[in-house]
Design an enzyme around this catalytic site. Sequence first.
Site, PDB file in Angstrom:
ATOM      1  N   CYS C 149       0.697  -1.458   0.458  1.00 26.03           N
ATOM      2  CA  CYS C 149      -0.277   0.113   0.344  1.00 26.03           C
ATOM      3  C   CYS C 149       0.639   1.281  -0.164  1.00 26.03           C
ATOM      4  CB  CYS C 149      -0.469   0.098   1.248  1.00 26.03           C
ATOM      5  SG  CYS C 149       0.238  -0.368   2.632  1.00 26.03           S
ATOM      6  N   TYR C 150       1.951   0.946   1.122  1.00 22.77           N
ATOM      7  CA  TYR C 150       2.376   2.743   1.156  1.00 22.77           C
ATOM      8  C   TYR C 150       3.095   2.608  -0.476  1.00 22.77           C
ATOM      9  CZ  TYR C 150       2.213   3.059   5.801  1.00 22.77           C
ATOM     10  OH  TYR C 150       1.642   3.251   7.490  1.00 22.77           O
TER      11      TYR C 150
END
EC number: 1.2.1.38
Lengths: 349, 349, 349, 349
Positions: C149-150
Amino acid sequence: MISVGIVGGTGYTGVELLRLLLRHPNVQVNVLTSRTEDGRRVDDMFPSLRGHTDLCYSDLNIDELKKCDVVFFATPHGVAMKHAEELVAANTKVIDLAADFRLQDLEQFEKWYGMQHACPELLKDSVYGLSELNRDKIKNAQVIGNPGCYPTTVQLGLAPLFKQAEVLVKPESIIIDAKSGVSGAGRKASLGMIYSENSDNFKAYGVAGHRHQPEIVEALENISGLKDVFDHIVFVPHLVPMIRGMLSTIYVDLTDAGDALDLQALYEQFYANEAFVDVMPANSSPETRSVRGANQLRIALYKPQPKKLVILSVQDNLVKGAAGQAVQNMNLMFGFEEDAGLQGIGLLP
Amino acid sequence: MISVGIVGGTGYTGVELLRLLLRHPNVQVNVLTSRTEDGRRVDDMFPSLRGHTDLCYSDLNIDELKKCDVVFFATPHGVAMKHAEELVAANTKVIDLAADFRLQDLEQFEKWYGMQHACPELLKDSVYGLSELNRDKIKNAQVIGNPGCYPTTVQLGLAPLFKQAEVLVKPESIIIDAKSGVSGAGRKASLGMIYSENSDNFKAYGVAGHRHQPEIVEALENISGLKDVFDHIVFVPHLVPMIRGMLSTIYVDLTDAGDALDLQALYEQFYANEAFVDVMPANSSPETRSVRGANQLRIALYKPQPKKLVILSVQDNLVKGAAGQAVQNMNLMFGFEEDAGLQGIGLLP
Amino acid sequence: MISVGIVGGTGYTGVELLRLLLRHPNVQVNVLTSRTEDGRRVDDMFPSLRGHTDLCYSDLNIDELKKCDVVFFATPHGVAMKHAEELVAANTKVIDLAADFRLQDLEQFEKWYGMQHACPELLKDSVYGLSELNRDKIKNAQVIGNPGCYPTTVQLGLAPLFKQAEVLVKPESIIIDAKSGVSGAGRKASLGMIYSENSDNFKAYGVAGHRHQPEIVEALENISGLKDVFDHIVFVPHLVPMIRGMLSTIYVDLTDAGDALDLQALYEQFYANEAFVDVMPANSSPETRSVRGANQLRIALYKPQPKKLVILSVQDNLVKGAAGQAVQNMNLMFGFEEDAGLQGIGLLP
Amino acid sequence: MISVGIVGGTGYTGVELLRLLLRHPNVQVNVLTSRTEDGRRVDDMFPSLRGHTDLCYSDLNIDELKKCDVVFFATPHGVAMKHAEELVAANTKVIDLAADFRLQDLEQFEKWYGMQHACPELLKDSVYGLSELNRDKIKNAQVIGNPGCYPTTVQLGLAPLFKQAEVLVKPESIIIDAKSGVSGAGRKASLGMIYSENSDNFKAYGVAGHRHQPEIVEALENISGLKDVFDHIVFVPHLVPMIRGMLSTIYVDLTDAGDALDLQALYEQFYANEAFVDVMPANSSPETRSVRGANQLRIALYKPQPKKLVILSVQDNLVKGAAGQAVQNMNLMFGFEEDAGLQGIGLLP
């Protein structure tokens, strides 16, 4: 494709209508009004809509609204009733999400909303838009009074009990302990609504009297055919530190007949063909997040003590309690599939 | 016992001052003003105070304030500077929690706050109230400019680096990524501050420019004795869906000298005698809840890459970032124990 | 209609996949596995799905999975790589939402995930599933490593700068201050994740090292074609008290060439044809709620100081940061419309 | 100065006890036990305590506990009763915050807590620690069963009605719709308690039966001197997405006598001398944040319908509902000022 107008597109119910209608297969939103944002792109105000629409706000122009097949009023109380007659005359249907067409009792309306009704004749012809209970009338209505959020949970939570030949409950015993997320109070600058006043906090409000009480009473009278027996029900709303969601915990005393019945089966049967009312299995606890963003109301039943029934009734106040139910009513009025545009699954978590 | 006045007692810093001062052993709060609530009991407005005070709001009356030993201004920017000269003339000390006495640079003040300064001469004599760094001056001050919340975290987070003989960091490299709870925006009716706009949401704000930037620059110049090197630091504040709490994540490039030093030891030594600044052990992650309600700032240091220092600096924006620090300044000004009235332990959870 | 399997259907990415796939026009979910819930209806566990599916969990049965056209692994790290070879041999495509097929550098994988890779040969043939940057390879892939996600926010936030002939930024200057909602940590019983530990609180975590750092470094190397220059970027994740949502605030030093360019125009052009990446107008502040539930990443750019660029990159960590991007990859792999099943508008509020 | 021990210092009630006792003027905490954290500094686990104590956890050592004047058990049910006899024999008083000494009815205890009582004789001599109603007995008690959080709100909410010569209410009509913050469930790794399962969500729980129901029944019998009439009261607890706070909305049917009385005056008189019970003015709505962190219970009364009384009763579940009330009991037992250590003002916001 029908042409749709929304009056009042800067509040939460307005933007929720847009979220649903912009993906509705039978609909084109052509008019979106705002007193303060004339000319502004709606997706500039609500970036969640970027990529989904090029609509701009416009001032309310009745001629533009008359070109629509249906106009939703997502406005404060008292706006829809000023324009409804002219729209109906132009063959434009009206769905009001405020209270103008909810109460048939004019005295109650004036008492609780502090204004005279602008079109009492049209009010008589209007239909109370609780789809599951008034489906046939809604199909032929020109004007719909979309139910209040709390009354929706209460009516669908109680209806099966009052649609039986026998008297199952003592109507005067009804206590409604209701809890709502903060979005129910709308989108407006108000000290009492700011984050630091509501987060990590819980309270009751409106204990001495809430506008939804007369609506509940009138609705229960209509459902049951009984008069005067609901006047003293107790209704206490509370404010929950969450955005969306509403849970009504309803307490009723059962008669011997009601105590003897399999009420779980009764409810399941009553709603067997309803897409948007879900009777959960025994011992369930419906959570508001189970309906977040979905046009769905879930019910669970408990008998914690002899002759005592507890009904838990849960919905997203902005969807089944407002915009979603309005779309459901529109679907009925125009002969669309009742679930058109309303099939989205709620967000969990 | 000294006599205390609070101007502006309906905002969050005002009520936080009350929470601290009503239990302070050396203080009696005698005046509490409000433009809008004249005559109302303060505990009627804030029931958390019920049982702790009989104070009522009054209109601002300068003669009443002159009888006080010290007056706190928990008001919008621009109020304290209108009354400070008269109060000082009456030998009443002034502690302003707004920005009137924070910036010595008048041009910057006028640029960022959009008003002319009402008493530039008094401003020159006023003292910037960061207790740990200006203790001696504060003891003798008549007027205190209580620091902004963000600048407090930044100054205490960086001071040890700039109080050394050697140059440890590259001042132009400083990046401050700051996060604040919503109470930092005050208690006022504003659409952007309502619950449903802030809960379950995160965003940056003021990226193009924030009033605390010039305060940070001026303060770092004063701390370091360096001019012009902080003009281009980057400061980006963010809004966290919580009521209280502030965390600044500060990034700096180290010089060779800075990289070679034991910075953890440096910080621990620098703050060894400070009751309200806590240098946490290596590898700690200070959480905002660890200072909830407490006059405490906690710092942790990391070197995630060679020659890169990350400083985490955390406080309760309403306490060490506002009301608590103001009381700490008062304690210094009147020769009380520095921690008088400030010994409470924060709420966890 | 293709046949789909989901391994690991009790976590948040698993149920989010279901939310998207159950309404996907080209897909039938036929297998849903769980080690602990074999035989249980999925809508019993997640009542938000009631009325939308009759699926039951089953134990992982590789023969059943082989009958699927594609299998998603919404499992802990290390599960997909144990089954991928057998599935690929059966002509079943694999999309892993965990880390097994993200890092090509085996040493890094073993260091950060504490396990040996089970199929290094297949890893070489697998494709990193960032749809916008690897679209052509994804179309022909048998195995996809769905991005973290990051790293998704960082890559899409920085890619336009590194796809130019000129050197626009100093790669070694990159600082990523990232903030995530709590759902990013998954759905598991863990003391650190309980409500009272996270609500009304903010903190950094993983400052000393986070698994997404090597993924970011490898990905930026691939995007830019540059080696070794990203090794010392700084990445500090923080935990926000909200369920969904992720905002990365990225700081970079510009070269003279970068400083001279119209970067807003550059970004707008770069993503002009992307449905799921939205470059917001200048001076916008993307909020996480603007993408709540939507497969959308929004970017805004600021130059708060000369030669300093700040990139704000926001997404729903469970959608564009996980399940939505996985569906987007599936759409590419099977020649569906890229936005099939992904057109839902996010919930605001 | 008395010497205090706390058994179970890693839960929320344990750390709340510490927060209160570390600033108590008459107390020295000398022993703090934990099965899992032996030797660890308590402020390493709970950094909010840094600077306030050097205490370390130790394994439970009965000889060390015997040296204490009083031992608090902030443990799971069933721990205190194993050690109480030995402590009492050593002249050490015992205050149990769990359920071991709440119910005099052994059958009920065994039914609801699933264990046999270890010291039925001592139980008979123990005192139920609701300070306001049992003050005299508490002063002379050796063993205190500290009330459950829900029962505290209910008893103090109803007591004035049942301490009159006349029969004011119909006891069998009592309905308690109770709402609690999440910290009431304690500090333990549990899937149902994690942030993403509780935030932005609301639900009922334990509708079919909750351990506090028999405690409420027994307590009301003791208060009123009536038997068998409370067996069928309805008690439905709900979970609010907030950390601290509890509100019970209590519905009762009034008799003619009760309907005729000025109940507001009755309540105000009943609690006129109580520091920790606040009867708010008519038409008030007590909010949980008005007692956040404070040893305070606030009550408001409404008669929304004829012969129907609604009682709103609010407290901080960790303070007046647990640790604060325990300290209040200790103060009574040792002849300290009843409010010693309990004068802190709650955090608002």
